[in-house]
Design an enzyme around this catalytic site. Sequence first.
Site, PDB file in Angstrom:
ATOM      1  CG  ASN A  62      -0.395  -0.243   2.544  1.00  0.00           C
ATOM      2  OD1 ASN A  62       0.442  -0.907   2.719  1.00  0.00           O
ATOM      3  ND2 ASN A  62      -1.268   0.322   3.602  1.00  0.00           N
ATOM      4  CD  GLU A  64      -1.479   4.662   4.666  1.00  0.00           C
ATOM      5  OE1 GLU A  64      -0.980   5.524   5.421  1.00  0.00           O
ATOM      6  OE2 GLU A  64      -2.198   3.750   4.876  1.00  0.00           O
ATOM      7  CB  CYS A  73      -5.167  -1.425  -1.674  1.00  0.00           C
ATOM      8  SG  CYS A  73      -6.561  -0.747  -0.673  1.00  0.00           S
ATOM      9  CD  GLU A  75      -5.131  -6.187  -0.950  1.00  0.00           C
ATOM     10  OE1 GLU A  75      -4.575  -4.952  -1.058  1.00  0.00           O
ATOM     11  OE2 GLU A  75      -5.561  -6.572   0.024  1.00  0.00           O
ATOM     12  CB  CYS A 112     -10.681  -3.143   0.979  1.00  0.00           C
ATOM     13  SG  CYS A 112     -10.145  -2.399  -0.672  1.00  0.00           S
ATOM     14  CB  CYS A 115      -8.624  -4.736  -3.474  1.00  0.00           C
ATOM     15  SG  CYS A 115      -7.419  -3.559  -3.013  1.00  0.00           S
TER      16      CYS A 115
HETATM   17  N1  THU Z   1      -5.405  -1.424   2.556  1.00  0.00           N
HETATM   18  C1  THU Z   1      -4.652  -2.491   1.356  1.00  0.00           C
HETATM   19  O1  THU Z   1      -3.524  -2.323   1.049  1.00  0.00           O
HETATM   20  N2  THU Z   1      -5.398  -3.475   1.100  1.00  0.00           N
HETATM   21  C2  THU Z   1      -6.948  -3.713   1.534  1.00  0.00           C
HETATM   22  O2  THU Z   1      -7.322  -4.627   1.033  1.00  0.00           O
HETATM   23  C3  THU Z   1      -7.244  -2.953   2.656  1.00  0.00           C
HETATM   24  C4  THU Z   1      -6.610  -1.890   2.965  1.00  0.00           C
HETATM   25  C5  THU Z   1      -4.384  -0.350   2.965  1.00  0.00           C
HETATM   26  C6  THU Z   1      -5.096   0.866   2.543  1.00  0.00           C
HETATM   27  C7  THU Z   1      -4.603   1.912   3.435  1.00  0.00           C
HETATM   28  O3  THU Z   1      -3.119   2.209   3.126  1.00  0.00           O
HETATM   29  C8  THU Z   1      -4.405   1.013   4.835  1.00  0.00           C
HETATM   30  O4  THU Z   1      -4.323  -0.400   4.346  1.00  0.00           O
HETATM   31  C9  THU Z   1      -5.456   1.146   5.846  1.00  0.00           C
HETATM   32  O5  THU Z   1      -6.745   1.043   5.205  1.00  0.00           O
END
Ligand code: THU
Length: 160
Positions: A62, A64, A73, A75, A112, A115
């Site tokens: 991920n 940010e 994210c 994925e 999520c 994704c």
């Molecule tokens: N996140 C992911 O990388 N994958 C997911 O399927 C759920 C959330 C990341 C997004 C954000 O940077 C952090 O996790 C918190 O939500």
Amino acid sequence: MKEVKIESKLYVFESIEELPKDVNMLMQKAAEARGKAYAPYSKFHVGAALLLDNGEIITGNNQENASYPSGLCAERTAIYYAGSQYPNAKVLRMAITATSQNKQTTSPIPPCGACRQAIAEYEVKQKVPIEIYFMGEKGKVAKSDSLANLLPFVFDKSVL
Ligand code: THU
């Protein structure tokens, strides 16, 4: 009016050690990628590793952003990279692992909704199911034979 029940099948492994060797290795790649996540805001680090049918392993984590919705994210970082670099390859398998600096992640952490939608696009496109393994930092690992199990009522090109 009738009631419709939806069933979904998952397998649960007790730990990463119980995984077949090649899947264990893919999960370790996901964990390596997780270690390079850029997650200064959520402190929630996610890594994903994909196995393609050409033998390539693609990883992502991920990313940010101070403007929160601009982040991405793990994925999707990984699968969009795979799609951009190997447009004709099929994704056979995906391993996902997440850790948090705020609490221990000991149960499987599923991808999520956004994704799942992105992964569904590739599964529909390639007409071959994508196996998905997901876990926290340690503990049980969940496996789905296909993204379809994780996203009933998918919105895909068939409705357009
Ligand atoms: N996140 C992911 O990388 N994958 C997911 O399927 C759920 C959330 C990341 C997004 C954000 O940077 C952090 O996790 C918190 O939500």
